[in-house]
Design a protein around this motif. Structure first.
Motif, PDB file in Angstrom:
ATOM      1  N   ALA A  83       0.815  -1.220   0.000  1.00  0.00           N
ATOM      2  CA  ALA A  83       0.000   0.000   0.000  1.00  0.00           C
ATOM      3  C   ALA A  83       0.846   1.266   0.000  1.00  0.00           C
ATOM      4  O   ALA A  83       0.407   2.312  -0.487  1.00  0.00           O
ATOM      5  N   ASP A  84       2.067   1.187   0.542  1.00  0.00           N
ATOM      6  CA  ASP A  84       2.963   2.348   0.584  1.00  0.00           C
ATOM      7  C   ASP A  84       3.898   2.403  -0.628  1.00  0.00           C
ATOM      8  O   ASP A  84       4.899   3.122  -0.610  1.00  0.00           O
ATOM      9  N   SER A  85       3.597   1.598  -1.659  1.00  0.00           N
ATOM     10  CA  SER A  85       4.407   1.508  -2.883  1.00  0.00           C
ATOM     11  C   SER A  85       5.824   1.014  -2.624  1.00  0.00           C
ATOM     12  O   SER A  85       6.751   1.326  -3.370  1.00  0.00           O
ATOM     13  N   GLN A  86       5.998   0.253  -1.556  1.00  0.00           N
ATOM     14  CA  GLN A  86       7.292  -0.376  -1.253  1.00  0.00           C
ATOM     15  C   GLN A  86       7.361  -1.729  -1.964  1.00  0.00           C
ATOM     16  O   GLN A  86       6.409  -2.504  -1.928  1.00  0.00           O
ATOM     17  N   LYS A  87       8.502  -1.997  -2.582  1.00  0.00           N
ATOM     18  CA  LYS A  87       8.703  -3.269  -3.274  1.00  0.00           C
ATOM     19  C   LYS A  87       9.017  -4.351  -2.249  1.00  0.00           C
ATOM     20  O   LYS A  87       9.868  -4.156  -1.383  1.00  0.00           O
ATOM     21  N   SER A 102      -3.661  -5.939  -0.920  1.00  0.00           N
ATOM     22  CA  SER A 102      -4.437  -5.134  -1.856  1.00  0.00           C
ATOM     23  C   SER A 102      -4.890  -5.961  -3.056  1.00  0.00           C
ATOM     24  O   SER A 102      -4.410  -7.060  -3.291  1.00  0.00           O
ATOM     25  N   SER A 103      -5.800  -5.385  -3.782  1.00  0.00           N
ATOM     26  CA  SER A 103      -6.278  -6.016  -5.002  1.00  0.00           C
ATOM     27  C   SER A 103      -6.077  -5.012  -6.122  1.00  0.00           C
ATOM     28  O   SER A 103      -6.170  -3.815  -5.877  1.00  0.00           O
ATOM     29  N   PRO A 104      -5.781  -5.350  -7.308  1.00  0.00           N
ATOM     30  CA  PRO A 104      -5.559  -6.686  -7.862  1.00  0.00           C
ATOM     31  C   PRO A 104      -4.192  -7.256  -7.475  1.00  0.00           C
ATOM     32  O   PRO A 104      -3.341  -6.530  -6.978  1.00  0.00           O
ATOM     33  N   TRP A 105      -4.025  -8.533  -7.743  1.00  0.00           N
ATOM     34  CA  TRP A 105      -2.775  -9.204  -7.430  1.00  0.00           C
ATOM     35  C   TRP A 105      -1.812  -9.015  -8.610  1.00  0.00           C
ATOM     36  O   TRP A 105      -1.812  -9.790  -9.555  1.00  0.00           O
ATOM     37  N   ASN A 106      -0.982  -7.984  -8.517  1.00  0.00           N
ATOM     38  CA  ASN A 106       0.004  -7.677  -9.562  1.00  0.00           C
ATOM     39  C   ASN A 106       1.409  -7.953  -9.040  1.00  0.00           C
ATOM     40  O   ASN A 106       1.747  -7.539  -7.933  1.00  0.00           O
ATOM     41  N   PHE A 107       2.196  -8.623  -9.865  1.00  0.00           N
ATOM     42  CA  PHE A 107       3.550  -9.006  -9.484  1.00  0.00           C
ATOM     43  C   PHE A 107       4.519  -8.673 -10.612  1.00  0.00           C
ATOM     44  O   PHE A 107       4.102  -8.398 -11.734  1.00  0.00           O
TER      45      PHE A 107
END
Length: 199
Positions: A83-87, A102-107
Protein backbone atom coordinates in the motif's frame (compact mmCIF):
# COMPACT_ATOMS: atom_id res chain seq x y z
CA UNK A 1 -9.06 -30.24 10.44
CA UNK A 2 -11.43 -28.83 7.84
CA UNK A 3 -10.42 -31.50 5.32
CA UNK A 4 -11.23 -34.17 7.90
CA UNK A 5 -14.65 -32.63 8.48
CA UNK A 6 -15.33 -32.61 4.71
CA UNK A 7 -14.40 -36.24 4.30
CA UNK A 8 -16.53 -37.25 7.27
CA UNK A 9 -19.47 -35.22 5.95
CA UNK A 10 -19.07 -36.80 2.51
CA UNK A 11 -18.91 -40.27 4.00
CA UNK A 12 -21.94 -39.68 6.24
CA UNK A 13 -23.98 -37.99 3.52
CA UNK A 14 -24.67 -41.34 1.90
CA UNK A 15 -26.10 -42.71 5.17
CA UNK A 16 -27.84 -39.64 6.58
CA UNK A 17 -30.19 -36.87 5.57
CA UNK A 18 -29.84 -35.01 2.24
CA UNK A 19 -29.21 -31.71 4.06
CA UNK A 20 -25.66 -32.76 4.99
CA UNK A 21 -24.97 -33.87 1.42
CA UNK A 22 -26.03 -30.43 0.18
CA UNK A 23 -23.78 -28.56 2.63
CA UNK A 24 -20.66 -30.52 1.82
CA UNK A 25 -20.24 -29.46 -1.84
CA UNK A 26 -20.77 -25.81 -0.85
CA UNK A 27 -17.94 -25.99 1.68
CA UNK A 28 -15.65 -27.64 -0.85
CA UNK A 29 -16.48 -24.99 -3.47
CA UNK A 30 -15.48 -22.26 -1.00
CA UNK A 31 -12.20 -24.00 -0.36
CA UNK A 32 -11.12 -23.71 -4.00
CA UNK A 33 -11.75 -20.02 -4.68
CA UNK A 34 -9.12 -18.58 -6.96
CA UNK A 35 -7.65 -15.21 -7.83
CA UNK A 36 -6.28 -13.77 -11.05
CA UNK A 37 -2.56 -12.94 -10.89
CA UNK A 38 -0.88 -10.61 -13.36
CA UNK A 39 2.88 -10.89 -13.64
CA UNK A 40 5.00 -8.38 -15.57
CA UNK A 41 7.88 -10.24 -17.13
CA UNK A 42 11.39 -8.94 -17.83
CA UNK A 43 10.62 -8.29 -21.51
CA UNK A 44 7.73 -6.01 -20.36
CA UNK A 45 5.08 -8.51 -21.49
CA UNK A 46 2.38 -9.64 -19.08
CA UNK A 47 1.48 -13.16 -17.99
CA UNK A 48 -1.91 -13.81 -16.42
CA UNK A 49 -2.87 -16.93 -14.50
CA UNK A 50 -5.30 -18.19 -11.91
CA UNK A 51 -4.10 -19.29 -8.48
CA UNK A 52 -6.01 -20.68 -5.52
CA UNK A 53 -6.56 -17.90 -2.96
CA UNK A 54 -4.92 -19.97 -0.23
CA UNK A 55 -2.04 -20.95 -2.54
CA UNK A 56 1.53 -20.32 -1.50
CA UNK A 57 3.94 -18.06 -3.35
CA UNK A 58 5.81 -21.09 -4.70
CA UNK A 59 2.74 -22.15 -6.69
CA UNK A 60 2.61 -18.83 -8.57
CA UNK A 61 6.39 -18.75 -9.04
CA UNK A 62 6.34 -22.28 -10.51
CA UNK A 63 3.55 -21.31 -12.93
CA UNK A 64 5.55 -18.32 -14.15
CA UNK A 65 8.74 -20.38 -14.55
CA UNK A 66 6.81 -23.06 -16.44
CA UNK A 67 5.35 -20.37 -18.73
CA UNK A 68 8.88 -19.04 -19.40
CA UNK A 69 10.33 -22.55 -19.79
CA UNK A 70 12.88 -21.59 -17.12
CA UNK A 71 14.71 -24.38 -15.33
CA UNK A 72 17.39 -22.42 -13.43
CA UNK A 73 14.95 -20.75 -11.03
CA UNK A 74 17.27 -19.99 -8.13
CA UNK A 75 18.28 -16.54 -9.42
CA UNK A 76 14.74 -15.21 -9.82
CA UNK A 77 11.77 -14.22 -7.72
CA UNK A 78 8.47 -12.35 -7.73
CA UNK A 79 7.94 -8.88 -6.29
CA UNK A 80 4.84 -6.87 -5.44
CA UNK A 81 4.19 -3.36 -4.19
CA UNK A 82 2.41 -2.83 -0.88
CA UNK A 83 0.00 0.00 0.00
CA UNK A 84 2.96 2.35 0.58
CA UNK A 85 4.41 1.51 -2.88
CA UNK A 86 7.29 -0.38 -1.25
CA UNK A 87 8.70 -3.27 -3.27
CA UNK A 88 8.53 -6.62 -1.45
CA UNK A 89 9.67 -10.10 -2.37
CA UNK A 90 6.91 -12.71 -2.47
CA UNK A 91 7.80 -15.39 0.09
CA UNK A 92 7.37 -18.78 -1.63
CA UNK A 93 6.63 -20.56 1.65
CA UNK A 94 3.73 -18.29 2.71
CA UNK A 95 0.20 -17.90 1.40
CA UNK A 96 -0.06 -15.18 -1.23
CA UNK A 97 -3.17 -13.60 0.29
CA UNK A 98 -1.38 -13.12 3.62
CA UNK A 99 1.43 -11.21 1.89
CA UNK A 100 -0.43 -9.04 -0.59
CA UNK A 101 -3.39 -7.35 1.03
CA UNK A 102 -4.44 -5.13 -1.86
CA UNK A 103 -6.28 -6.02 -5.00
CA UNK A 104 -5.56 -6.69 -7.86
CA UNK A 105 -2.78 -9.20 -7.43
CA UNK A 106 0.00 -7.68 -9.56
CA UNK A 107 3.55 -9.01 -9.48
CA UNK A 108 6.84 -8.55 -11.31
CA UNK A 109 9.24 -11.34 -12.27
CA UNK A 110 12.75 -10.12 -11.50
CA UNK A 111 16.30 -11.26 -10.79
CA UNK A 112 16.81 -11.90 -7.10
CA UNK A 113 20.47 -12.96 -7.21
CA UNK A 114 23.09 -12.44 -9.88
CA UNK A 115 25.27 -15.52 -10.41
CA UNK A 116 28.94 -15.02 -9.50
CA UNK A 117 29.99 -16.64 -12.80
CA UNK A 118 27.37 -16.41 -15.59
CA UNK A 119 29.51 -18.75 -17.71
CA UNK A 120 28.46 -21.55 -15.35
CA UNK A 121 24.79 -21.19 -16.34
CA UNK A 122 23.57 -24.06 -18.49
CA UNK A 123 20.50 -22.47 -20.10
CA UNK A 124 20.58 -19.68 -22.70
CA UNK A 125 17.16 -18.51 -21.51
CA UNK A 126 18.57 -17.86 -18.02
CA UNK A 127 21.33 -15.68 -19.46
CA UNK A 128 18.75 -13.87 -21.60
CA UNK A 129 16.59 -12.95 -18.58
CA UNK A 130 19.64 -11.89 -16.58
CA UNK A 131 20.66 -9.59 -19.46
CA UNK A 132 17.17 -8.08 -19.63
CA UNK A 133 17.33 -7.31 -15.90
CA UNK A 134 20.84 -5.82 -16.19
CA UNK A 135 19.74 -3.65 -19.09
CA UNK A 136 16.71 -2.36 -17.17
CA UNK A 137 18.86 -1.65 -14.10
CA UNK A 138 21.40 0.29 -16.19
CA UNK A 139 18.76 2.31 -18.08
CA UNK A 140 17.00 3.33 -14.85
CA UNK A 141 20.24 4.14 -13.05
CA UNK A 142 19.87 1.47 -10.35
CA UNK A 143 23.16 0.06 -11.59
CA UNK A 144 25.61 2.94 -12.15
CA UNK A 145 28.08 2.76 -15.04
CA UNK A 146 30.90 4.88 -16.36
CA UNK A 147 30.63 6.59 -19.76
CA UNK A 148 32.94 3.95 -21.27
CA UNK A 149 30.85 1.06 -19.91
CA UNK A 150 27.59 2.70 -21.06
CA UNK A 151 29.04 3.12 -24.57
CA UNK A 152 30.34 -0.46 -24.78
CA UNK A 153 27.15 -2.06 -23.45
CA UNK A 154 25.08 0.28 -25.62
CA UNK A 155 26.98 -0.79 -28.73
CA UNK A 156 26.34 -4.45 -27.88
CA UNK A 157 22.64 -3.68 -27.39
CA UNK A 158 22.50 -1.94 -30.80
CA UNK A 159 24.24 -4.90 -32.43
CA UNK A 160 21.77 -7.28 -30.77
CA UNK A 161 18.74 -5.16 -31.79
CA UNK A 162 19.78 -3.99 -35.28
CA UNK A 163 22.39 -6.53 -36.32
CA UNK A 164 25.85 -5.87 -37.73
CA UNK A 165 26.63 -2.36 -38.92
CA UNK A 166 25.45 -1.68 -42.49
CA UNK A 167 26.49 1.68 -44.01
CA UNK A 168 23.43 1.75 -46.30
CA UNK A 169 20.91 0.88 -43.60
CA UNK A 170 22.38 2.65 -40.55
CA UNK A 171 22.45 6.35 -41.41
CA UNK A 172 22.20 9.51 -39.32
CA UNK A 173 21.66 9.09 -35.59
CA UNK A 174 20.06 5.66 -35.92
CA UNK A 175 20.47 4.89 -32.19
CA UNK A 176 18.60 7.91 -30.83
CA UNK A 177 15.35 5.95 -30.37
CA UNK A 178 17.04 3.29 -28.22
CA UNK A 179 17.60 3.82 -24.47
CA UNK A 180 20.98 3.05 -22.92
CA UNK A 181 21.38 5.36 -19.93
CA UNK A 182 19.22 7.42 -17.55
CA UNK A 183 20.72 10.68 -18.89
CA UNK A 184 21.52 9.74 -22.46
CA UNK A 185 23.52 12.36 -24.37
CA UNK A 186 24.33 12.92 -28.02
CA UNK A 187 28.00 12.28 -27.13
CA UNK A 188 27.13 8.83 -25.77
CA UNK A 189 25.06 8.01 -28.85
CA UNK A 190 27.95 9.01 -31.14
CA UNK A 191 30.40 6.81 -29.21
CA UNK A 192 27.93 3.88 -29.37
CA UNK A 193 27.64 4.31 -33.18
CA UNK A 194 31.45 4.43 -33.53
CA UNK A 195 31.77 1.13 -31.65
CA UNK A 196 28.85 -0.43 -33.56
CA UNK A 197 30.62 0.32 -36.85
CA UNK A 198 33.37 -2.12 -35.83
CA UNK A 199 30.90 -5.03 -35.48
Amino acid sequence: MEEKDYSEADGLSERTTPSKAQKSPQKIAKKYKSAICRVTLLDASEYECEVEKHGRGQVLFDLVCEHLNLLEKDYFGLTFCDADSQKNWLDPSKEIKKQIRSSPWNFAFTVKFYPPDPAQLTEDITRYYLCLQLRADIITGRLPCSFVTHALLGSYAVQAELGDYDAEEHVGNYVSELRFAPNQTRELEERIMELHKTY
